[in-house]
Design an enzyme around this catalytic site. Structure first.
Site, PDB file in Angstrom:
ATOM      1  N   MET A   1     -12.312   4.057  -0.430  1.00 37.94           N
ATOM      2  CA  MET A   1     -12.984   4.305   0.856  1.00 37.94           C
ATOM      3  C   MET A   1     -13.723   5.623   0.721  1.00 37.94           C
ATOM      4  O   MET A   1     -13.322   6.657   1.278  1.00 37.94           O
ATOM      5  CB  MET A   1     -11.943   4.335   1.983  1.00 37.94           C
TER       6      MET A   1
ATOM      7  N   HIS B   1      -1.315  -1.350  -4.113  1.00 36.30           N
ATOM      8  CA  HIS B   1      -2.578  -0.993  -3.469  1.00 36.30           C
ATOM      9  C   HIS B   1      -2.660   0.524  -3.294  1.00 36.30           C
ATOM     10  O   HIS B   1      -1.770   1.138  -2.702  1.00 36.30           O
ATOM     11  CB  HIS B   1      -2.631  -1.704  -2.116  1.00 36.30           C
TER      12      HIS B   1
ATOM     13  N   MET C   1     -11.364  -6.190   5.681  1.00 35.57           N
ATOM     14  CA  MET C   1     -10.563  -5.194   6.417  1.00 35.57           C
ATOM     15  C   MET C   1     -10.227  -5.747   7.799  1.00 35.57           C
ATOM     16  O   MET C   1     -11.112  -6.186   8.536  1.00 35.57           O
ATOM     17  CB  MET C   1     -11.350  -3.887   6.590  1.00 35.57           C
TER      18      MET C   1
ATOM     19  N   HIS D   1      -8.482   0.768  -3.757  1.00 41.08           N
ATOM     20  CA  HIS D   1      -9.376   0.534  -2.620  1.00 41.08           C
ATOM     21  C   HIS D   1     -10.099   1.845  -2.341  1.00 41.08           C
ATOM     22  O   HIS D   1      -9.516   2.779  -1.783  1.00 41.08           O
ATOM     23  CB  HIS D   1      -8.513   0.084  -1.421  1.00 41.08           C
TER      24      HIS D   1
ATOM     25  N   ASP E   1      -4.957   3.548  -1.806  1.00 47.52           N
ATOM     26  CA  ASP E   1      -6.045   3.854  -0.879  1.00 47.52           C
ATOM     27  C   ASP E   1      -6.639   5.221  -1.189  1.00 47.52           C
ATOM     28  O   ASP E   1      -6.011   6.251  -0.943  1.00 47.52           O
ATOM     29  CB  ASP E   1      -5.528   3.827   0.558  1.00 47.52           C
TER      30      ASP E   1
ATOM     31  N   SER F   1       0.832  -1.203   0.000  1.00 47.25           N
ATOM     32  CA  SER F   1       0.000   0.000   0.000  1.00 47.25           C
ATOM     33  C   SER F   1       0.866   1.252   0.000  1.00 47.25           C
ATOM     34  O   SER F   1       1.658   1.480   0.919  1.00 47.25           O
ATOM     35  CB  SER F   1      -0.899   0.012   1.240  1.00 47.25           C
TER      36      SER F   1
ATOM     37  N   ASP G   1      -6.560  -6.568   4.469  1.00 48.02           N
ATOM     38  CA  ASP G   1      -5.958  -5.229   4.476  1.00 48.02           C
ATOM     39  C   ASP G   1      -5.994  -4.656   5.888  1.00 48.02           C
ATOM     40  O   ASP G   1      -7.067  -4.454   6.457  1.00 48.02           O
ATOM     41  CB  ASP G   1      -6.760  -4.330   3.523  1.00 48.02           C
ATOM     42  N   GLY G   2      -4.783  -4.401   6.420  1.00 50.89           N
ATOM     43  CA  GLY G   2      -4.674  -3.727   7.708  1.00 50.89           C
ATOM     44  C   GLY G   2      -3.869  -4.527   8.709  1.00 50.89           C
ATOM     45  O   GLY G   2      -4.240  -5.639   9.071  1.00 50.89           O
ATOM     46  N   GLY G   3      -2.736  -3.978   9.120  1.00 55.66           N
ATOM     47  CA  GLY G   3      -1.935  -4.602  10.168  1.00 55.66           C
ATOM     48  C   GLY G   3      -1.217  -5.870   9.741  1.00 55.66           C
ATOM     49  O   GLY G   3      -0.831  -6.671  10.595  1.00 55.66           O
TER      50      GLY G   3
ATOM     51  N   MET H   1      -9.322   7.887  -0.228  1.00 54.42           N
ATOM     52  CA  MET H   1     -10.172   8.251   0.921  1.00 54.42           C
ATOM     53  C   MET H   1     -10.741   9.655   0.707  1.00 54.42           C
ATOM     54  O   MET H   1     -10.027  10.544   0.236  1.00 54.42           O
ATOM     55  CB  MET H   1      -9.344   8.249   2.214  1.00 54.42           C
TER      56      MET H   1
HETATM   57  C1  DX5 Z   1      -6.267   1.570   5.714  1.00 57.61           C
HETATM   58  C2  DX5 Z   1      -5.858   1.194   4.327  1.00 57.61           C
HETATM   59  C3  DX5 Z   1      -4.749   0.226   4.264  1.00 57.61           C
HETATM   60  C4  DX5 Z   1      -3.449   0.716   4.854  1.00 57.61           C
HETATM   61  C5  DX5 Z   1      -2.794  -0.482   5.448  1.00 57.61           C
HETATM   62  O1  DX5 Z   1      -7.528   2.127   5.697  1.00 57.61           O
HETATM   63  O2  DX5 Z   1      -6.944   0.609   3.636  1.00 57.61           O
HETATM   64  O3  DX5 Z   1      -4.523  -0.209   2.932  1.00 57.61           O
HETATM   65  O4  DX5 Z   1      -2.591   1.292   3.934  1.00 57.61           O
HETATM   66  O5  DX5 Z   1      -1.679  -0.062   6.164  1.00 57.61           O
HETATM   67  P1  DX5 Z   1      -0.919  -1.023   7.172  1.00 57.61           P
HETATM   68  O6  DX5 Z   1      -0.428  -2.203   6.353  1.00 57.61           O
HETATM   69  O7  DX5 Z   1       0.184  -0.187   7.700  1.00 57.61           O
HETATM   70  O8  DX5 Z   1      -1.910  -1.456   8.211  1.00 57.61           O
HETATM   71 ZN    ZN Z   2      -6.482  -0.293   1.686  1.00 59.41          ZN
END
Ligand code: DX5
Ligand code: ZN
Length: 224
Positions: free
Chosen positions: A69, A34, A138, A67, A36, A10, A176-178, A38
């Site tokens: 959002m 990826h 997510m 992605h 993001d 990402s 996606d996430g962490g 937003m």
């Molecule tokens: C958060 C994004 C993720 C983010 C993940 O809303 O959708 O794609 O970049 O970041 P990490 O891998 O650091 O959790």
């Molecule tokens: Zn994302």
């Protein structure tokens, strides 16, 4: 057929002033990049929009995994497909008619993805998933990088994996996430195909090596 671990770094955690160079760093090892998007409405944060993604698409040797959002994905998602993205994912919670969005994304030439937040039940969307090519589970609340992995969502990954493996669905399961060296194995064991990683890749000294290491970990966890 054995699953292949795919990594989608990402760029939310990359240097936004040097996006072309940051993507070049991972071009030999990343499967997708990826992106993001937003809008400061669906999520509290604001990142980038179509003109910037189009500029990224022009220079990226790696297919884009967008992605969205954002609210009103019906209005915007097809545009991200038209510029040549490989996959365009919209949030289930933001769609009034997920099937119609999927149809428009596919008609514009991309894979269609459905994302669900950590608290959103998968069951609510099982009937629309046959119209999608990817399911993005997510594992943090959408909006920011660098948050801690929510392991509870793996139950949804397991359900989706079973539906795919038994032929009831045909899609890639994405998380996606962490995702990092401490969490990728449990996600792989639960049944993920595509792993998004932001801070674990762009926070590393060598992003390309970080991707290769994550893929190795995921692949060996998949072999069990
Ligand atoms: C958060 C994004 C993720 C983010 C993940 O809303 O959708 O794609 O970049 O970041 P990490 O891998 O650091 O959790
Ligand atoms: Zn994302």
């Amino acid at each position: 057929m054995p699953r292949a671990a795919q990594i989608s770094p990402s760029i939310l955690s990359a240097d936004f002033a040097r996006l072309g160079e940051e993507i070049a760093l991972v071009s030999d090892t990343a499967d997708w990049v990826h992106v993001d998007v937003m809008d400061a409405h669906f999520v509290p944060n604001l990142t980038l929009g179509l003109p910037v993604v189009e500029a990224i698409q022009r220079v990226s040797p790696v297919p884009l995994d967008c992605h969205l959002m954002i609210e009103n994905p019906e209005r915007w998602a097809p545009g991200y497909a038209e510029i040549g993205s490989r996959n365009v994912t919209v949030h289930a919670e933001a769609c009034t008619d997920p099937r119609a969005v999927a149809r428009d994304i596919r008609a514009a030439g991309a894979l269609a993805g459905l994302a669900i937040k950590p608290g959103t039940p998968l069951e609510q969307y099982l009937d629309v998933l046959p119209d999608f090519d990817t399911l993005l589970v997510m594992s943090v609340e959408p909006g920011f990088g660098g948050q801690s992995f929510i392991a509870d969502v793996l139950a949804k990954v397991r359900t989706a994996r079973t539906l795919v493996d038994t032929g009831h669905l045909s899609l890639l399961v994405e998380i996606d996430g962490g995702i990092n060296a401490d969490t990728i194995e449990q996600a792989a064991e639960a049944g993920v195909d595509v792993f998004v990683a932001g801070s674990a890749v762009y926070g590393a000294d060598d992003p390309a090596k970080a991707i290769a290491a994550l893929r190795r970990q995921a692949a060996s966890a998949m072999e069990g």
